[in-house]
Scaffold this motif. Structure first.
Motif, short mmCIF file in Angstrom:
data_model
loop_
_atom_site.label_atom_id
_atom_site.label_comp_id
_atom_site.label_asym_id
_atom_site.label_seq_id
_atom_site.Cartn_x
_atom_site.Cartn_y
_atom_site.Cartn_z
N GLN A 8 0.97 -1.33 0.02
CA GLN A 8 0.02 0.12 -0.13
C GLN A 8 1.12 1.34 0.06
OE1 GLN A 8 -3.40 0.15 0.02
NE2 GLN A 8 -3.22 -2.13 -0.59
N PRO A 9 0.57 2.20 -0.78
CA PRO A 9 1.26 3.50 -0.60
C PRO A 9 0.99 4.29 0.66
CG PRO A 9 -0.52 3.81 -2.06
CD PRO A 9 -0.61 2.42 -1.66
N LEU A 10 1.71 5.19 0.92
CA LEU A 10 1.29 5.98 2.11
C LEU A 10 0.01 6.74 1.76
CD1 LEU A 10 4.84 7.19 2.67
CD2 LEU A 10 3.49 5.52 4.28
N SER A 11 -0.77 7.18 2.87
CA SER A 11 -1.97 7.90 2.64
C SER A 11 -1.63 9.47 2.76
CB SER A 11 -2.87 7.52 3.71
OG SER A 11 -2.58 7.73 4.96
N GLY A 12 -2.21 10.39 2.23
CA GLY A 12 -1.78 11.86 2.42
C GLY A 12 -1.05 12.21 0.92
N SER A 13 -0.47 13.53 1.06
CA SER A 13 0.21 14.13 0.08
C SER A 13 1.49 14.60 0.66
CB SER A 13 -0.54 15.07 -0.70
OG SER A 13 -1.01 16.19 0.40
N THR A 14 1.81 14.46 1.82
CA THR A 14 3.35 15.00 2.18
C THR A 14 4.02 13.55 2.88
OG1 THR A 14 2.44 15.45 4.26
CG2 THR A 14 2.52 17.18 2.78
N TYR A 15 5.09 13.50 2.26
CA TYR A 15 6.23 12.61 3.04
C TYR A 15 6.82 12.89 4.34
CZ TYR A 15 9.54 8.73 2.69
OH TYR A 15 10.29 7.75 2.86
N PRO A 16 6.43 11.88 5.17
CA PRO A 16 6.80 12.15 6.76
C PRO A 16 8.39 12.50 6.82
CG PRO A 16 5.31 10.28 6.81
CD PRO A 16 5.60 10.72 5.41
N GLY A 17 8.94 11.92 6.09
CA GLY A 17 10.70 11.80 6.10
C GLY A 17 11.09 13.24 5.67
N LEU A 56 9.78 17.89 -14.31
CA LEU A 56 8.68 16.94 -13.90
C LEU A 56 9.21 16.62 -12.51
CD1 LEU A 56 9.03 15.26 -17.51
CD2 LEU A 56 7.45 16.86 -16.85
N ASP A 57 8.28 16.88 -11.54
CA ASP A 57 8.74 16.77 -10.19
C ASP A 57 8.11 15.35 -9.86
OD1 ASP A 57 9.46 16.63 -7.48
OD2 ASP A 57 8.75 18.72 -7.36
N ILE A 58 8.70 14.23 -9.77
CA ILE A 58 8.37 13.10 -9.44
C ILE A 58 8.59 12.51 -7.86
CG2 ILE A 58 8.21 12.17 -11.69
CD1 ILE A 58 10.90 10.54 -10.81
N THR A 59 9.29 13.60 -7.34
CA THR A 59 10.09 12.85 -6.01
C THR A 59 9.03 12.69 -4.93
OG1 THR A 59 11.84 14.59 -6.60
CG2 THR A 59 11.85 13.56 -4.21
N THR A 60 8.10 13.55 -4.58
CA THR A 60 7.03 13.23 -3.40
C THR A 60 5.96 12.10 -3.82
OG1 THR A 60 7.23 15.76 -2.85
CG2 THR A 60 5.23 14.31 -1.91
N LEU A 61 5.83 12.16 -5.19
CA LEU A 61 4.98 11.08 -5.71
C LEU A 61 5.58 9.62 -5.37
CD1 LEU A 61 2.65 9.84 -7.39
CD2 LEU A 61 3.97 10.28 -9.32
N SER A 62 6.92 9.84 -5.80
CA SER A 62 7.52 8.50 -5.64
C SER A 62 7.89 8.19 -4.23
CB SER A 62 8.96 8.58 -6.39
OG SER A 62 8.90 8.78 -7.69
N GLN A 63 8.24 9.02 -3.46
CA GLN A 63 8.38 8.70 -1.96
C GLN A 63 7.24 8.26 -1.28
OE1 GLN A 63 9.44 12.88 -0.59
NE2 GLN A 63 11.32 12.05 0.13
N LEU A 64 5.92 8.63 -1.85
CA LEU A 64 4.61 8.18 -1.24
C LEU A 64 4.45 6.67 -1.53
CD1 LEU A 64 2.58 11.35 -1.61
CD2 LEU A 64 3.52 10.51 0.73
N ARG A 65 5.27 6.29 -2.58
CA ARG A 65 4.89 4.79 -3.20
C ARG A 65 6.00 3.81 -2.54
NH1 ARG A 65 1.47 3.71 -7.13
NH2 ARG A 65 1.93 1.72 -6.26
N ASP A 97 5.11 0.95 -1.82
CA ASP A 97 4.93 -0.10 -2.09
C ASP A 97 5.20 -0.32 -3.78
OD1 ASP A 97 3.07 1.81 -3.05
OD2 ASP A 97 1.77 0.37 -3.49
N ALA A 98 6.11 0.62 -4.39
CA ALA A 98 6.05 0.65 -5.87
C ALA A 98 7.47 -0.48 -6.34
CB ALA A 98 6.54 1.82 -6.24
N HIS A 99 7.37 -1.71 -5.92
CA HIS A 99 8.26 -2.59 -6.34
C HIS A 99 7.38 -3.64 -6.82
CE1 HIS A 99 11.47 -0.74 -4.05
NE2 HIS A 99 10.70 -0.40 -3.34
N PRO A 100 7.54 -3.89 -8.26
CA PRO A 100 6.70 -4.82 -9.00
C PRO A 100 6.84 -6.40 -8.41
CG PRO A 100 7.93 -3.59 -10.59
CD PRO A 100 8.40 -3.01 -9.14
N SER A 101 7.95 -6.35 -7.96
CA SER A 101 8.29 -8.07 -7.52
C SER A 101 7.39 -8.36 -6.40
CB SER A 101 9.68 -8.12 -7.09
OG SER A 101 10.24 -7.30 -6.07
N THR A 102 6.95 -7.45 -5.63
CA THR A 102 5.97 -7.87 -4.54
C THR A 102 4.83 -8.42 -5.02
OG1 THR A 102 6.68 -5.92 -3.23
CG2 THR A 102 4.45 -6.85 -2.60
N TYR A 103 4.28 -8.07 -6.37
CA TYR A 103 2.92 -8.69 -6.97
C TYR A 103 3.28 -9.73 -7.90
CZ TYR A 103 1.73 -3.76 -5.09
OH TYR A 103 1.91 -2.87 -4.25
#
Length: 120
Positions: A69-78, A101-110, A112-118
């Motif tokens: 699961q991704p993090l909820s919300g739109s800010t990264y706690p770290g 093309l600012d992907i940083t926060t979006l990527s931090q919130l994911r 779960d974004a490792h395809p091998s998990t699925y």
């Protein structure tokens, strides 16, 4: 990867943020000197962060391994990455307009974004 050349100096190693700053500054200077803005738009894809350490999202005993699961919300706690301020500073100093093309926060919130998990 054993040595880094910085101008006339050959170094055994270099601080990664210093290296990133030098590389991005070199790119920005090249863009300013070589890009014809009447024919070309410049885009820079922001930083893809690591998110291995659970303490960054308030789960200190976990890692991103097996997260589904991704993090909820739109800010990264770290918080933001030090390299993000380098991107901001270098891009704001450019004469040529460059679009981030600012992907940083979006990527931090994911976390779960490792395809091998699925995978099977």
């Amino acid at each position: 990867w054993d040595f880094v050349r910085d101008g006339a100096s050959l170094l055994r190693d270099m601080d990664r943020l210093d290296a990133f700053n030098k590389g991005l500054t070199t790119w920005a200077q090249w863009v300013d000197q070589n890009v014809n803005t009447s024919q070309t738009r410049v885009f820079f894809q922001g930083i893809s962060p690591t998110h291995y350490v659970g303490r960054e999202w308030n789960e200190p005993r976990k890692t991103c391994n097996g997260q589904m699961q991704p993090l909820s919300g739109s800010t990264y706690p770290g918080g933001s990455l030090p390299a993000a301020s380098i991107v901001s500073r270098v891009m704001s100093s450019m004469r040529t307009p460059a679009y981030l093309l600012d992907i940083t926060t979006l990527s931090q919130l994911r976390k779960d974004a490792h395809p091998s998990t699925y995978g099977g």
